[in-house]
Write a protein that holds these residues in place. Structure first.
Motif, PDB file in Angstrom:
ATOM      1  N   ILE A   9       0.865  -1.174   0.000  1.00 33.78           N
ATOM      2  CA  ILE A   9       0.000   0.000   0.000  1.00 33.78           C
ATOM      3  C   ILE A   9       0.905   1.228   0.000  1.00 33.78           C
ATOM      4  N   ARG A  10       0.926   1.945  -1.117  1.00 33.79           N
ATOM      5  CA  ARG A  10       1.816   3.105  -1.248  1.00 33.79           C
ATOM      6  C   ARG A  10       1.275   4.270  -0.422  1.00 33.79           C
ATOM      7  N   CYS A  11       2.166   4.843   0.393  1.00 31.68           N
ATOM      8  CA  CYS A  11       1.829   5.970   1.250  1.00 31.68           C
ATOM      9  C   CYS A  11       2.942   7.016   1.158  1.00 31.68           C
ATOM     10  N   VAL A  12       2.629   8.206   1.627  1.00 29.93           N
ATOM     11  CA  VAL A  12       3.615   9.280   1.668  1.00 29.93           C
ATOM     12  C   VAL A  12       3.584   9.940   3.042  1.00 29.93           C
ATOM     13  N   GLY A  13       4.684  10.579   3.374  1.00 28.56           N
ATOM     14  CA  GLY A  13       4.775  11.359   4.596  1.00 28.56           C
ATOM     15  C   GLY A  13       5.587  12.606   4.302  1.00 28.56           C
ATOM     16  N   ALA A  14       5.474  13.591   5.198  1.00 24.59           N
ATOM     17  CA  ALA A  14       6.158  14.867   4.992  1.00 24.59           C
ATOM     18  C   ALA A  14       7.035  15.212   6.182  1.00 24.59           C
ATOM     19  N   ILE A  15       8.257  15.594   5.883  1.00 19.61           N
ATOM     20  CA  ILE A  15       9.184  16.107   6.887  1.00 19.61           C
ATOM     21  C   ILE A  15       9.223  17.607   6.660  1.00 19.61           C
ATOM     22  N   VAL A  16       8.557  18.332   7.557  1.00 18.80           N
ATOM     23  CA  VAL A  16       8.388  19.780   7.409  1.00 18.80           C
ATOM     24  C   VAL A  16       8.974  20.460   8.641  1.00 18.80           C
ATOM     25  N   ARG A  17       9.772  21.486   8.406  1.00 22.68           N
ATOM     26  CA  ARG A  17      10.362  22.260   9.506  1.00 22.68           C
ATOM     27  C   ARG A  17       9.941  23.719   9.399  1.00 22.68           C
ATOM     28  N   VAL A  44      -1.562   7.083  -0.926  1.00 25.01           N
ATOM     29  CA  VAL A  44      -1.586   7.670  -2.262  1.00 25.01           C
ATOM     30  C   VAL A  44      -2.813   7.103  -2.971  1.00 25.01           C
ATOM     31  N   GLU A  45      -3.657   7.982  -3.484  1.00 24.10           N
ATOM     32  CA  GLU A  45      -4.859   7.540  -4.185  1.00 24.10           C
ATOM     33  C   GLU A  45      -4.516   7.070  -5.593  1.00 24.10           C
ATOM     34  N   SER A  46      -5.378   6.234  -6.158  1.00 24.00           N
ATOM     35  CA  SER A  46      -5.172   5.706  -7.503  1.00 24.00           C
ATOM     36  C   SER A  46      -4.978   6.844  -8.504  1.00 24.00           C
ATOM     37  N   ALA A  53      -0.105  13.631  -3.554  1.00 23.21           N
ATOM     38  CA  ALA A  53      -0.601  13.016  -2.317  1.00 23.21           C
ATOM     39  C   ALA A  53      -0.075  13.764  -1.087  1.00 23.21           C
ATOM     40  N   VAL A  54       1.205  14.132  -1.110  1.00 20.17           N
ATOM     41  CA  VAL A  54       1.772  14.882   0.018  1.00 20.17           C
ATOM     42  C   VAL A  54       1.040  16.209   0.185  1.00 20.17           C
ATOM     43  N   ILE A  55       0.851  16.924  -0.900  1.00 18.79           N
ATOM     44  CA  ILE A  55       0.163  18.225  -0.855  1.00 18.79           C
ATOM     45  C   ILE A  55      -1.246  18.062  -0.307  1.00 18.79           C
ATOM     46  N   ARG A  56      -1.985  17.066  -0.790  1.00 18.44           N
ATOM     47  CA  ARG A  56      -3.356  16.818  -0.339  1.00 18.44           C
ATOM     48  C   ARG A  56      -3.392  16.440   1.143  1.00 18.44           C
ATOM     49  N   GLU A  57      -2.539  15.511   1.531  1.00 22.50           N
ATOM     50  CA  GLU A  57      -2.538  15.045   2.921  1.00 22.50           C
ATOM     51  C   GLU A  57      -2.167  16.171   3.896  1.00 22.50           C
ATOM     52  N   LEU A  58      -1.198  17.003   3.541  1.00 23.34           N
ATOM     53  CA  LEU A  58      -0.806  18.109   4.427  1.00 23.34           C
ATOM     54  C   LEU A  58      -1.945  19.109   4.579  1.00 23.34           C
ATOM     55  N   ARG A  59      -2.602  19.411   3.477  1.00 21.12           N
ATOM     56  CA  ARG A  59      -3.735  20.345   3.531  1.00 21.12           C
ATOM     57  C   ARG A  59      -4.848  19.771   4.410  1.00 21.12           C
ATOM     58  N   GLU A  60      -5.159  18.467   4.221  1.00 15.92           N
ATOM     59  CA  GLU A  60      -6.236  17.837   4.985  1.00 15.92           C
ATOM     60  C   GLU A  60      -5.902  17.718   6.472  1.00 15.92           C
TER      61      GLU A  60
END
Length: 140
Positions: A9-17, A44-46, A53-60
């Motif tokens: 299952i492909r996923c993403v994460g963000a390292i933000v400082r 990550v959605e199809s 995906a990173v941009i969407r997830e961070l916003r959400e």
């Protein structure tokens, strides 16, 4: 899927400082990791790219808009129906006001002292501290 093959299952994460070197963490509202602190991110959605995906997830999850940079690393975590393959990216905030949303009950900028306290009290998702340490990505 072939019999015996593990579902990935492909996923993403963000390292933000932030400008002080603090790291952005969210407290997970749902499993896996409910109640624990983690990097913001998700599945990550199809048809979606990792960057989208990173941009969407961070916003959400945080209300922040980000610019996605280089991939920092990849980890794998057991999932109920396979394995989460998580690709983590360095990101920079471009706009927005920090707030918890979607899969997060809290969102916070965390310095090293707070991160260490979270680690010692077992309030970080499994292996997060070790992974960030190996990637030289701990908060400042």
């Amino acid at each position: 899927m072939v019999a015996g093959e593990v579902r990935r299952i492909r996923c993403v994460g963000a390292i933000v400082r932030d400008s002080s070197g603090r790291l952005l963490l969210v407290r997970r509202a749902h499993d896996p990791g409910r109640g624990q602190w983690s990097l913001p991110g998700g599945k990550v959605e199809s048809g979606e790219s990792d960057a989208a995906a990173v941009i969407r997830e961070l916003r959400e999850e945080t209300g922040l808009a980000v610019a996605v940079g280089a991939r920092v690393g990849q980890v794998e975590r057991l999932a109920p129906t396979g394995v989460y393959e998580i690709h983590d990216y360095a990101c920079a905030v471009t706009s927005g006001d920090l707030r918890a949303g979607d899969d997060a009950t809290e969102a916070a900028w965390v310095d090293l002292a707070t991160f260490t306290t979270l680690e010692r009290s077992n309030r970080l998702v499994d292996k997060l501290a070790d992974t960030l340490r190996a990637w030289r990505s701990l908060p400042g």
